[in-house]
Design a protein around this motif. Structure first.
Motif, PDB file in Angstrom:
ATOM      1  N   PHE A  28      -4.677   8.389 -14.480  1.00 34.89           N
ATOM      2  CA  PHE A  28      -4.994   9.803 -14.245  1.00 34.89           C
ATOM      3  C   PHE A  28      -6.262   9.941 -13.412  1.00 34.89           C
ATOM      4  O   PHE A  28      -6.349  10.793 -12.522  1.00 34.89           O
ATOM      5  CB  PHE A  28      -5.149  10.548 -15.567  1.00 34.89           C
ATOM      6  CG  PHE A  28      -3.850  10.852 -16.220  1.00 34.89           C
ATOM      7  CD1 PHE A  28      -2.870  11.566 -15.540  1.00 34.89           C
ATOM      8  CD2 PHE A  28      -3.574  10.415 -17.499  1.00 34.89           C
ATOM      9  CE1 PHE A  28      -1.656  11.841 -16.124  1.00 34.89           C
ATOM     10  CE2 PHE A  28      -2.360  10.681 -18.093  1.00 34.89           C
ATOM     11  CZ  PHE A  28      -1.399  11.391 -17.405  1.00 34.89           C
ATOM     12  N   GLN A  29      -7.249   9.092 -13.712  1.00 36.17           N
ATOM     13  CA  GLN A  29      -8.484   9.150 -12.924  1.00 36.17           C
ATOM     14  C   GLN A  29      -8.204   8.767 -11.474  1.00 36.17           C
ATOM     15  O   GLN A  29      -8.791   9.333 -10.552  1.00 36.17           O
ATOM     16  CB  GLN A  29      -9.541   8.226 -13.530  1.00 36.17           C
ATOM     17  CG  GLN A  29     -10.059   8.714 -14.870  1.00 36.17           C
ATOM     18  CD  GLN A  29     -11.259   7.930 -15.343  1.00 36.17           C
ATOM     19  OE1 GLN A  29     -11.385   6.736 -15.083  1.00 36.17           O
ATOM     20  NE2 GLN A  29     -12.145   8.587 -16.055  1.00 36.17           N
ATOM     21  N   LEU A  43      -5.397   9.219  -9.900  1.00 41.47           N
ATOM     22  CA  LEU A  43      -4.687  10.340  -9.272  1.00 41.47           C
ATOM     23  C   LEU A  43      -5.654  11.434  -8.853  1.00 41.47           C
ATOM     24  O   LEU A  43      -5.486  12.066  -7.809  1.00 41.47           O
ATOM     25  CB  LEU A  43      -3.653  10.918 -10.240  1.00 41.47           C
ATOM     26  CG  LEU A  43      -2.354  10.156 -10.427  1.00 41.47           C
ATOM     27  CD1 LEU A  43      -1.421  10.968 -11.311  1.00 41.47           C
ATOM     28  CD2 LEU A  43      -1.684   9.856  -9.089  1.00 41.47           C
ATOM     29  N   ALA A  44      -6.688  11.669  -9.689  1.00 43.77           N
ATOM     30  CA  ALA A  44      -7.654  12.720  -9.372  1.00 43.77           C
ATOM     31  C   ALA A  44      -8.371  12.433  -8.058  1.00 43.77           C
ATOM     32  O   ALA A  44      -8.854  13.347  -7.394  1.00 43.77           O
ATOM     33  CB  ALA A  44      -8.667  12.865 -10.505  1.00 43.77           C
ATOM     34  N   PRO A  70      -5.698  13.792  -4.416  1.00 46.82           N
ATOM     35  CA  PRO A  70      -4.940  15.039  -4.573  1.00 46.82           C
ATOM     36  C   PRO A  70      -3.818  15.173  -3.539  1.00 46.82           C
ATOM     37  O   PRO A  70      -2.798  15.803  -3.806  1.00 46.82           O
ATOM     38  CB  PRO A  70      -5.999  16.130  -4.387  1.00 46.82           C
ATOM     39  CG  PRO A  70      -7.182  15.462  -3.792  1.00 46.82           C
ATOM     40  CD  PRO A  70      -7.111  14.024  -4.164  1.00 46.82           C
ATOM     41  N   VAL A  79      -0.716  13.533  -4.944  1.00 50.38           N
ATOM     42  CA  VAL A  79      -0.153  14.341  -6.028  1.00 50.38           C
ATOM     43  C   VAL A  79       0.604  15.523  -5.444  1.00 50.38           C
ATOM     44  O   VAL A  79       1.716  15.842  -5.854  1.00 50.38           O
ATOM     45  CB  VAL A  79      -1.283  14.823  -6.965  1.00 50.38           C
ATOM     46  CG1 VAL A  79      -0.711  15.738  -8.043  1.00 50.38           C
ATOM     47  CG2 VAL A  79      -1.976  13.636  -7.609  1.00 50.38           C
ATOM     48  N   GLU A  80      -0.015  16.145  -4.435  1.00 49.23           N
ATOM     49  CA  GLU A  80       0.622  17.313  -3.815  1.00 49.23           C
ATOM     50  C   GLU A  80       1.958  16.928  -3.184  1.00 49.23           C
ATOM     51  O   GLU A  80       2.949  17.644  -3.313  1.00 49.23           O
ATOM     52  CB  GLU A  80      -0.326  17.895  -2.768  1.00 49.23           C
ATOM     53  CG  GLU A  80       0.046  19.297  -2.356  1.00 49.23           C
ATOM     54  CD  GLU A  80      -0.890  19.864  -1.313  1.00 49.23           C
ATOM     55  OE1 GLU A  80      -2.079  19.489  -1.299  1.00 49.23           O
ATOM     56  OE2 GLU A  80      -0.427  20.670  -0.498  1.00 49.23           O
ATOM     57  N   VAL A  82      -2.038  21.178  -6.235  1.00 49.65           N
ATOM     58  CA  VAL A  82      -2.658  21.078  -7.553  1.00 49.65           C
ATOM     59  C   VAL A  82      -4.179  21.112  -7.365  1.00 49.65           C
ATOM     60  O   VAL A  82      -4.710  20.315  -6.600  1.00 49.65           O
ATOM     61  CB  VAL A  82      -2.251  19.760  -8.257  1.00 49.65           C
ATOM     62  CG1 VAL A  82      -2.863  19.693  -9.646  1.00 49.65           C
ATOM     63  CG2 VAL A  82      -0.748  19.650  -8.328  1.00 49.65           C
ATOM     64  N   VAL A 107      -7.958  20.275  -7.622  1.00 50.61           N
ATOM     65  CA  VAL A 107      -8.628  19.025  -8.015  1.00 50.61           C
ATOM     66  C   VAL A 107      -9.245  19.118  -9.420  1.00 50.61           C
ATOM     67  O   VAL A 107      -9.142  18.171 -10.195  1.00 50.61           O
ATOM     68  CB  VAL A 107      -9.688  18.627  -6.964  1.00 50.61           C
ATOM     69  CG1 VAL A 107     -10.410  17.356  -7.389  1.00 50.61           C
ATOM     70  CG2 VAL A 107      -9.028  18.424  -5.613  1.00 50.61           C
ATOM     71  N   LEU A 128      -6.835  18.082 -11.981  1.00 49.97           N
ATOM     72  CA  LEU A 128      -6.634  16.627 -12.053  1.00 49.97           C
ATOM     73  C   LEU A 128      -7.804  15.973 -12.791  1.00 49.97           C
ATOM     74  O   LEU A 128      -7.617  15.056 -13.579  1.00 49.97           O
ATOM     75  CB  LEU A 128      -6.501  16.044 -10.650  1.00 49.97           C
ATOM     76  CG  LEU A 128      -5.219  16.408  -9.910  1.00 49.97           C
ATOM     77  CD1 LEU A 128      -5.264  15.879  -8.494  1.00 49.97           C
ATOM     78  CD2 LEU A 128      -4.010  15.851 -10.641  1.00 49.97           C
ATOM     79  N   ASP A 129      -9.028  16.483 -12.512  1.00 54.23           N
ATOM     80  CA  ASP A 129     -10.203  15.939 -13.205  1.00 54.23           C
ATOM     81  C   ASP A 129     -10.083  16.137 -14.710  1.00 54.23           C
ATOM     82  O   ASP A 129     -10.501  15.292 -15.497  1.00 54.23           O
ATOM     83  CB  ASP A 129     -11.482  16.642 -12.718  1.00 54.23           C
ATOM     84  CG  ASP A 129     -11.892  16.146 -11.348  1.00 54.23           C
ATOM     85  OD1 ASP A 129     -11.587  14.986 -11.033  1.00 54.23           O
ATOM     86  OD2 ASP A 129     -12.519  16.916 -10.594  1.00 54.23           O
ATOM     87  N   LEU A 183      -7.370  16.426 -16.428  1.00 51.30           N
ATOM     88  CA  LEU A 183      -6.126  15.913 -16.999  1.00 51.30           C
ATOM     89  C   LEU A 183      -6.333  14.901 -18.136  1.00 51.30           C
ATOM     90  O   LEU A 183      -5.693  15.028 -19.191  1.00 51.30           O
ATOM     91  CB  LEU A 183      -5.264  15.311 -15.884  1.00 51.30           C
ATOM     92  CG  LEU A 183      -3.763  15.393 -16.091  1.00 51.30           C
ATOM     93  CD1 LEU A 183      -3.326  16.814 -16.389  1.00 51.30           C
ATOM     94  CD2 LEU A 183      -3.039  14.867 -14.868  1.00 51.30           C
TER      95      LEU A 183
END
Lengths: 324, 384
Positions: free
Chosen positions: A268-269, A271-272, A275, A278-279, A286, A288, A291-292, A294
């Motif tokens: 998850f970190q 992915l943050a 972005p 993820v988009e 999404v 940011v 995501l932080d 999450l």
């Protein structure tokens, strides 16, 4: 998303999971012995500052690593004295030590280097930072389809501490489940009176557990400042100690499950940080900050017990009083 | 073990803890090459040496009374609410939404509405961890910590993408309308005389519009709201049935259950009150000082509530006194940065030490004192 991007994200995942994993295993030893420790964050921070400062001043990352472990052990000792010797509130002690670490690291770093709480940058060439290891055959196998790049990009090419952290998983499992010390440690977290009756020192075992926590948090902090990044910055651990605690609960206080939990939170970190990827995958922009947040949101969902019930060691958080 | 006399338990234990924290702080200052005596003098002069200094000290005190009371109410129910910081940030959002909603005609109306908004938002942010603790047994310490991080992320998102006016660079809300400005101490009749700007002959100076001049300070009418809340919390905890139930539950959950007290209800109510108090803190800084919503508006005041509650022995009067002490520490600490270039993080060190000695090493202090009292007692017996 192509295969190359996926490998990049997995590579970052492993890098970011390492401090979580070390801190998570640290918490595991402490909590299995019946001592709650929400001071993982503070110990990591103290170790990060000490390791970066000493590595810069001595020119050796190894001396820095030792200093980081030492700093973390000092904090662990205070926690031990407060919560074992003086039977204080373990949660409050942890909170206090986190604040203490947060302030004192900046004070010391400022006094030493006068750079607003940062340490000067470390570098692999000067021997003040951990370099990246290339595992055997990584170059040779790179051409093998699918698995070759996976081995080369994701598994190989990390600092020594990443492999140490991974090795700690089976080691912790073995110590806790296959040694006399581990059995007693777990027993003291479930029923200290029984251990005491058997003639084994509850205080001694708990101090040993807290010391192991100190060493592992020291490794985690040193990794943050001398491997993941090149130097210490204020509040650089950014809540990782708490995420590690969450991973520990998610893993139900078991070492192998802790590895998977930490990899998930590390993912998850990672992915943050991307972005754009993820988009592209979810087809929606999404924010940011989401995501932080999450890992923290996921932790709450885990804590809420929607993914299996987590039962902590029975004597956790309760000081042991002999001859009640 | 021998018991301490009551006066020693109430007065001496916190004083000794505080002294120990002060000694360690002095050692920290020495180790970074500063003189503790000089630092202390700078702090006293800067925080208490002038009406101006008091104007800042009392401003910080106001915030800390709210967050200290918040932690206190939760403590009485046996709950450790570390989420005051996040609840305060959500409270700040409540203040901002209320202040920006209409063109307020008078500050009294705006204050009442904003305080309500802050309390509702703060309570709402505490409600989820409270529910999870009450219904699903999720540890409130971990969930409230997580909610602090989630609150911070939520506010970053709102300030950057939603509340920021078009054409403004910094992530902040629009300025609040004129009618929401709260009177500061230098605008309140009588008290304002302390802030009169005098010329060389001691005559108050007059500005170009012919008005008398006063030095501006951030402490504002919210201070009186904070003191009123301290009285309300006292009355609630010690003079109502609900307060009794909360305290009984905190002392012994099985006993409270046996007495017919509903644990889910008590956990929810205690945390909602706690969150509301933490949220109300933001009236002081967002409405009383900044006049708009900024990022990280609470600046750690939510965490200081923990130290204030422990130092104040979970009693509203103690909380007010401890909040004043931390107000002094914060204003004095800011002066340390300006005059002696000691980083403001020194304040966090002292905060950590106070929590350590008053909260975690409480037993150590008690054991030492009990031994000393025991010595006196045996001497007296020996003499007789």
């Amino acid at each position: 998303m192509d295969y190359g991007t996926l490998l990049q994200i997995l590579d970052t995942t492993l890098r970011l999971s390492t401090p979580l994993l070390l801190a998570c295993l640290a918490g595991l030893f402490s909590e299995r012995s019946g001592i709650f420790d929400i001071g993982l964050e503070g110990k990591m921070l103290a170790a990060a500052m000490a390791s970066a400062s000493v590595a810069f001043l001595t020119g050796s990352v190894w001396v820095g690593l030792l200093a980081g472990i030492g700093a973390s052990l000092i904090f662990a000792a205070i926690h031990g004295i407060a919560s074992i010797t003086f039977r204080g509130n373990q949660l409050i002690s942890g909170v206090a030590l986190n604040f203490l670490a947060s302030g004192i690291t900046v004070l010391i770093a400022t006094a030493l280097f006068a750079q607003g709480g940062r340490t000067p940058p470390l570098s692999v060439e000067e021997g003040t930072r951990f370099g990246e290891l290339t595992l055997p055959f990584a170059e040779a196998l790179r051409g093998v389809p699918v698995l070759g790049p996976l081995y080369y990009e994701v598994i190989s090419g990390h600092s020594l501490l990443v492999y140490v952290a991974l090795a700690m998983v089976p080691l912790s499992w073995w110590v806790l489940n296959r040694t006399r010390f581990g059995l007693r440690l777990r027993a003291v977290g479930e029923n200290p009176a029984a251990v005491d009756t058997a003639g084994v020192s509850v205080v001694g075992l708990r101090f040993a557990a807290v010391a192991i926590t100190g060493v592992l948090c020291g490794l985690a902090g040193a990794y943050m400042a001398t491997a993941l990044q090149a130097g210490f910055g204020r509040e650089m651990t950014a809540g990782r100690g708490y995420i590690a605690l969450a991973a520990l609960i998610f893993a139900k206080w078991r070492p192998v499950a802790a590895l998977w939990a930490c990899l998930l939170f590390g993912f998850f970190q990672a992915l943050a940080l991307r972005p754009d990827v993820v988009e592209a995958v979810v087809q929606v922009k999404v924010p940011v900050p989401l995501l932080d947040a999450l890992p923290y949101i996921l932790t709450v969902i885990v804590l809420a017990g929607f993914i299996g019930k987590a039962i902590p060691p029975r004597a956790g958080g309760e000081p042991y009083v002999k001859e009640r | 073990m021998d018991r301490l006399p009551r006066w020693a338990d109430v007065v001496l234990v916190p004083l000794v803890s505080l002294t120990l924290a002060a000694i360690i702080s002095a050692l920290v200052l020495l180790s970074i090459g500063q003189s503790p005596v000089e630092a202390f003098n700078v702090m006293v002069e800067g925080a208490l040496g002038s009406a101006y200094g008091w104007g800042y000290t009392l401003y910080y005190t106001t915030s800390f009374i709210f967050t200290g009371l918040a932690v206190t109410v939760a403590f009485h129910a046996g709950l450790f609410n570390i989420g005051g910081e996040g609840q305060a940030q959500l409270g700040a959002l409540g203040v901002a939404l209320v202040c920006l909603s209409i063109d307020w005609p008078h500050w009294t109306l705006a204050l009442a509405a904003a305080a309500t908004g802050a309390a509702v938002f703060g309570a709402a942010w505490a409600a989820i961890p409270a529910y999870l603790q009450a219904k699903r047994g999720s540890h409130i310490v971990i969930t409230t910590i997580m909610f602090n991080y989630i609150a911070a992320a939520l506010l970053v998102y709102l300030l950057v993408d939603v509340l920021r006016p078009d054409g403004q660079m910094d992530p902040a809300s629009a300025r609040f309308p004129e009618g929401t400005a709260l009177p500061t101490l230098n605008q309140i009749p009588v008290i304002q005389q302390f802030y009169a700007v005098l010329d060389a002959e001691g005559v108050q100076r007059v500005n170009s519009k012919g008005e008398l001049m006063f030095t501006g300070v951030p402490a504002n009418v919210t201070l009186f709201l904070a003191l009123a809340m301290a009285v309300v919390v006292w009355a609630l905890m010690w003079r109502t049935r609900l307060g009794y139930q909360i305290r009984a539950f905190g002392k012994s959950e099985p006993a409270a259950r046996y007495a017919g007290i509903n644990p889910v209800w008590i956990i929810m109510v205690a945390m909602l009150i706690s969150g509301a108090l933490a949220g109300m803190m933001s009236v002081n800084n967002v409405m009383g000082e900044a006049g708009r919503l900024l990022q990280n508006s609470s600046e750690g005041a939510g965490f200081i509530g923990i130290a204030v509650a422990l130092m104040g022995r979970n009693h509203p009067l103690g909380v007010v006194l401890a909040a004043l002490l931390f107000g002094f520490l914060y204003q004095g600490g800011a002066e340390l940065g300006l005059i002696l270039q000691i980083p403001p993080e020194m304040r966090i060190v002292v905060q950590g030490l106070v929590i350590l000695f008053t909260g975690a090493l409480d037993m150590m202090v008690r054991m030492i004192l009990t031994r000393i009292f025991g010595l006196f007692r045996s001497q007296r017996l020996g003499a007789a």
